[in-house]
Design an enzyme around this catalytic site. Sequence first.
Site, PDB file in Angstrom:
ATOM      1  N   CYS A 181      43.893  35.386  47.651  1.00  0.00           N
ATOM      2  CA  CYS A 181      45.312  35.270  47.995  1.00  0.00           C
ATOM      3  C   CYS A 181      45.519  34.490  49.291  1.00  0.00           C
ATOM      4  O   CYS A 181      46.614  33.992  49.545  1.00  0.00           O
ATOM      5  CB  CYS A 181      45.959  36.648  48.096  1.00  0.00           C
ATOM      6  SG  CYS A 181      45.270  37.698  49.385  1.00  0.00           S
ATOM      7  N   ASN A 182      44.476  34.366  50.099  1.00  0.00           N
ATOM      8  CA  ASN A 182      44.614  33.686  51.387  1.00  0.00           C
ATOM      9  C   ASN A 182      43.865  32.369  51.501  1.00  0.00           C
ATOM     10  O   ASN A 182      43.960  31.696  52.524  1.00  0.00           O
ATOM     11  CB  ASN A 182      44.123  34.604  52.518  1.00  0.00           C
ATOM     12  CG  ASN A 182      45.052  35.768  52.732  1.00  0.00           C
ATOM     13  OD1 ASN A 182      46.261  35.598  52.734  1.00  0.00           O
ATOM     14  ND2 ASN A 182      44.492  36.955  52.880  1.00  0.00           N
TER      15      ASN A 182
ATOM     16  N   GLU B 118      38.395  42.952  56.787  1.00  0.00           N
ATOM     17  CA  GLU B 118      38.626  43.424  55.410  1.00  0.00           C
ATOM     18  C   GLU B 118      37.338  43.268  54.601  1.00  0.00           C
ATOM     19  O   GLU B 118      36.523  42.400  54.869  1.00  0.00           O
ATOM     20  CB  GLU B 118      39.799  42.683  54.769  1.00  0.00           C
ATOM     21  CG  GLU B 118      39.655  41.167  54.734  1.00  0.00           C
ATOM     22  CD  GLU B 118      39.087  40.667  53.427  1.00  0.00           C
ATOM     23  OE1 GLU B 118      38.788  41.495  52.556  1.00  0.00           O
ATOM     24  OE2 GLU B 118      38.930  39.445  53.298  1.00  0.00           O
ATOM     25  N   THR B 119      37.164  44.135  53.634  1.00  0.00           N
ATOM     26  CA  THR B 119      35.876  44.227  52.948  1.00  0.00           C
ATOM     27  C   THR B 119      35.857  43.598  51.558  1.00  0.00           C
ATOM     28  O   THR B 119      34.829  43.633  50.886  1.00  0.00           O
ATOM     29  CB  THR B 119      35.466  45.712  52.828  1.00  0.00           C
ATOM     30  OG1 THR B 119      36.523  46.444  52.189  1.00  0.00           O
ATOM     31  CG2 THR B 119      35.202  46.313  54.195  1.00  0.00           C
ATOM     32  N   GLN B 120      36.961  43.007  51.133  1.00  0.00           N
ATOM     33  CA  GLN B 120      37.017  42.452  49.781  1.00  0.00           C
ATOM     34  C   GLN B 120      36.314  41.106  49.650  1.00  0.00           C
ATOM     35  O   GLN B 120      35.782  40.773  48.601  1.00  0.00           O
ATOM     36  CB  GLN B 120      38.476  42.264  49.346  1.00  0.00           C
ATOM     37  CG  GLN B 120      39.237  43.549  49.103  1.00  0.00           C
ATOM     38  CD  GLN B 120      40.704  43.242  48.847  1.00  0.00           C
ATOM     39  OE1 GLN B 120      41.478  43.074  49.779  1.00  0.00           O
ATOM     40  NE2 GLN B 120      41.074  43.143  47.592  1.00  0.00           N
TER      41      GLN B 120
ATOM     42  N   ALA C 178      47.888  46.353  38.007  1.00  0.00           N
ATOM     43  CA  ALA C 178      46.819  47.345  38.180  1.00  0.00           C
ATOM     44  C   ALA C 178      45.486  46.691  38.513  1.00  0.00           C
ATOM     45  O   ALA C 178      44.430  47.263  38.269  1.00  0.00           O
ATOM     46  CB  ALA C 178      46.688  48.196  36.908  1.00  0.00           C
TER      47      ALA C 178
END
EC number: 1.2.1.70
Length: 427
Positions: A51-52, A115-117, A191
């Site tokens: 997304c970034n 962030e860990t994603q 979801a």
Amino acid sequence: MHYLDISFTYKNTDISVREKLAFDSDEKKEQILKLINSNKNIKESMVLNTCNRVEIIASVEDVKAATAHIIRCMSIFSGVFEDELYERADIYENSGAAHHLFAVASSLDSLVVGETQIVGQLKNAFKFAYDNNSCGEDISKIIHYACKCAAKVRNETQISKNPISVSSVAVAKAKEIFGTLEGKTAIVVGAGEMGELAAKHLISSGAEVIIINRSSERVEQLVDSLGDNASWDSILKLKEYVNNYDLIFSSTAAPHAIITGEIIEPREFHRYFFDIAVPRDIDLLNTELISVYTVDSLEEIVRKNLALREEQAQKAYSIVGQDTSEFLKTLKEDMSVPLIKSIRKQAEICAKNELEKAIKKGYLKHSDYDEAQKLIHQVFKAFLHQPTMKLKGLADEERASELSNGVKFLFDIKDEQNFQAGDIDEI
């Protein structure tokens, strides 16, 4: 071979352009990788899409030509002019590409530092490219080191302590708006990973969550895992929910906006929409009673997060710098291994041939063969020590390629054998 990373992120490209660049389906990713790899200057490539950020990571023969080709491909797919893409892109090569990628994997370049994603997203992007025959040894090597660096940063600093994400930042903003989320009902559209994270943070903040999704199978499993404070409904009832609740989070994989002015009805209460999808899910204007927050509009909370983690980020960048140097050293040695091995092999063959001639002519007894072979091995090992050290340092020299070709010419080496660094003993 050169490493190349062409990067479009929240730092240099606003969301309206990033969503045009987003390769948000497997089909699109497969198409762009095929187009990129069709150029002779591209050896391997992969695309990282979150997304970034949208980043093309490649191993190439000619950096300038490869960059022009990749920008052209992205322009074809996105409809954004090449000149604008050049103006926006951060372009990294070789050591810069390695340092940038290691920082990305370690979440130091993320909108939400710590962030860990991202490391999981990087692994998935690599796996997709690898499974589609778009990348191999070159990219595998740098991704392996990037993930190794990320693990070291995670273990040796506290940068990911109390891990946060774009979803958690959005929930934090909602808490700031309402004061508390205790007893509130929030709608989460989608979801997927981001929707799941938003739901978890909302529930942990005391809210009840209704998840709206197209497919029932995935959302049923998610609701079961979230417990009594979560329920779900069909995407067909989206209009009903966005008009009757005041807190809505949306993060679907839809290629276009799903919440638009066409489904919004006037209400007397203020509604807050959090769009954490790229491309954006929500196409609404801010009005007196409607507030829309996108990924790019959560900067104040992000800045607070960055300030809190500044000290840990400095430690993390130190690790990234060390790991970049280690990777470049390994890469340098790996590049020289085939040439070194070829020279040593040539010396061994020459020594063996001369020993066999000496035995045939009676200059040497058969019983002395093993001892003579050991002696000759020690001689050429000592003789080749200095050239070996010089060759291992070639990657630091401006004329590395020219010098390497000169060595091949002098020793009449046509084809270097494919060996790994572990094949070379310390000399």
